[in-house]
Design a protein around this motif. Structure first.
Motif, PDB file in Angstrom:
ATOM      1  N   VAL A   1      18.924  28.468  -4.036  1.00  0.00           N
ATOM      2  CA  VAL A   1      20.302  28.898  -4.300  1.00  0.00           C
ATOM      3  C   VAL A   1      20.742  29.926  -3.259  1.00  0.00           C
ATOM      4  O   VAL A   1      21.854  29.861  -2.740  1.00  0.00           O
ATOM      5  CB  VAL A   1      20.453  29.448  -5.742  1.00  0.00           C
ATOM      6  CG1 VAL A   1      21.805  30.109  -5.938  1.00  0.00           C
ATOM      7  CG2 VAL A   1      20.276  28.316  -6.750  1.00  0.00           C
TER       8      VAL A   1
ATOM      9  N   VAL B   1      19.561  33.402 -11.358  1.00  0.00           N
ATOM     10  CA  VAL B   1      19.117  32.036 -11.647  1.00  0.00           C
ATOM     11  C   VAL B   1      18.109  32.027 -12.791  1.00  0.00           C
ATOM     12  O   VAL B   1      17.421  33.015 -13.035  1.00  0.00           O
ATOM     13  CB  VAL B   1      18.485  31.364 -10.406  1.00  0.00           C
ATOM     14  CG1 VAL B   1      19.497  31.222  -9.283  1.00  0.00           C
ATOM     15  CG2 VAL B   1      17.255  32.114  -9.928  1.00  0.00           C
TER      16      VAL B   1
ATOM     17  N   VAL C   1      22.609  28.727 -12.949  1.00  0.00           N
ATOM     18  CA  VAL C   1      22.979  29.741 -11.965  1.00  0.00           C
ATOM     19  C   VAL C   1      24.193  30.477 -12.506  1.00  0.00           C
ATOM     20  O   VAL C   1      25.164  29.858 -12.942  1.00  0.00           O
ATOM     21  CB  VAL C   1      23.312  29.093 -10.598  1.00  0.00           C
ATOM     22  CG1 VAL C   1      23.660  30.158  -9.582  1.00  0.00           C
ATOM     23  CG2 VAL C   1      22.163  28.230 -10.106  1.00  0.00           C
TER      24      VAL C   1
ATOM     25  N   TYR D   1      17.683  35.115 -16.928  1.00  0.00           N
ATOM     26  CA  TYR D   1      18.062  35.056 -15.522  1.00  0.00           C
ATOM     27  C   TYR D   1      17.408  36.166 -14.703  1.00  0.00           C
ATOM     28  O   TYR D   1      17.166  37.254 -15.230  1.00  0.00           O
ATOM     29  CB  TYR D   1      19.593  35.175 -15.389  1.00  0.00           C
ATOM     30  CG  TYR D   1      20.310  33.963 -15.930  1.00  0.00           C
ATOM     31  CD1 TYR D   1      20.676  32.930 -15.089  1.00  0.00           C
ATOM     32  CD2 TYR D   1      20.614  33.855 -17.282  1.00  0.00           C
ATOM     33  CE1 TYR D   1      21.319  31.805 -15.578  1.00  0.00           C
ATOM     34  CE2 TYR D   1      21.246  32.736 -17.779  1.00  0.00           C
ATOM     35  CZ  TYR D   1      21.605  31.711 -16.927  1.00  0.00           C
ATOM     36  OH  TYR D   1      22.236  30.598 -17.408  1.00  0.00           O
TER      37      TYR D   1
END
Length: 136
Positions: free
Chosen positions: A55, A74, A90, A133
């Motif tokens: 990412v 993420v 994300v 995350y």
């Protein structure tokens, strides 16, 4: 008809039963291995991707150019139940095309062979809303 004669209908039925049995040589039948239909093996799973690195290096695959993503985070990758690839979530703070803050937006990304193939904005019933995350 006499006792030793087989009727045409009986002969056709017996022939149909013998020929119909040919399709029963699946992987569970009692046949020699050479005649069995092999059960299909599931495709092997890909190695889990490094979602943070992927990412971070391909922000444009997840966010539009003008959205100016900040605080990008993420989730861990999860095996995609519909294939051999992976899915991840994300999350980032984004701006609109006019530069106004949109707040935090969350996307689900599909990853295969180390490439982000698809992304979609999550909906209210998506498991991305409950994921853990980490910042990239």
């Amino acid at each position: 008809m006499g006792q030793g004669h087989i009727s045409t209908a009986a002969l056709l039925t017996a022939t149909a039963l013998m020929l119909g049995g040919c399709g029963l040589a699946d992987s569970h039948a009692v046949w020699p291995e050479a005649l069995k239909v092999k059960a299909s093996e599931p495709a092997p799973l890909e190695t889990p991707p490094d979602v943070k690195h992927l990412v971070a290096s391909k922000l444009d695959s997840v966010f539009t150019a003008g959205s100016q993503p900040t605080h990008v985070r993420v989730s861990a990758p999860l095996h995609d139940p519909q294939g051999t690839g992976w899915i991840a979530c994300v999350r980032a703070d984004l701006n609109s095309v006019l530069g106004k803050p949109l707040g935090t937006q969350t996307y689900r990304v599909s990853i295969s062979n180390g490439i982000i193939l698809d992304r979609r904005l999550v909906e209210a019933d998506d498991n991305c809303l409950t994921e853990t995350y980490s910042p990239i």
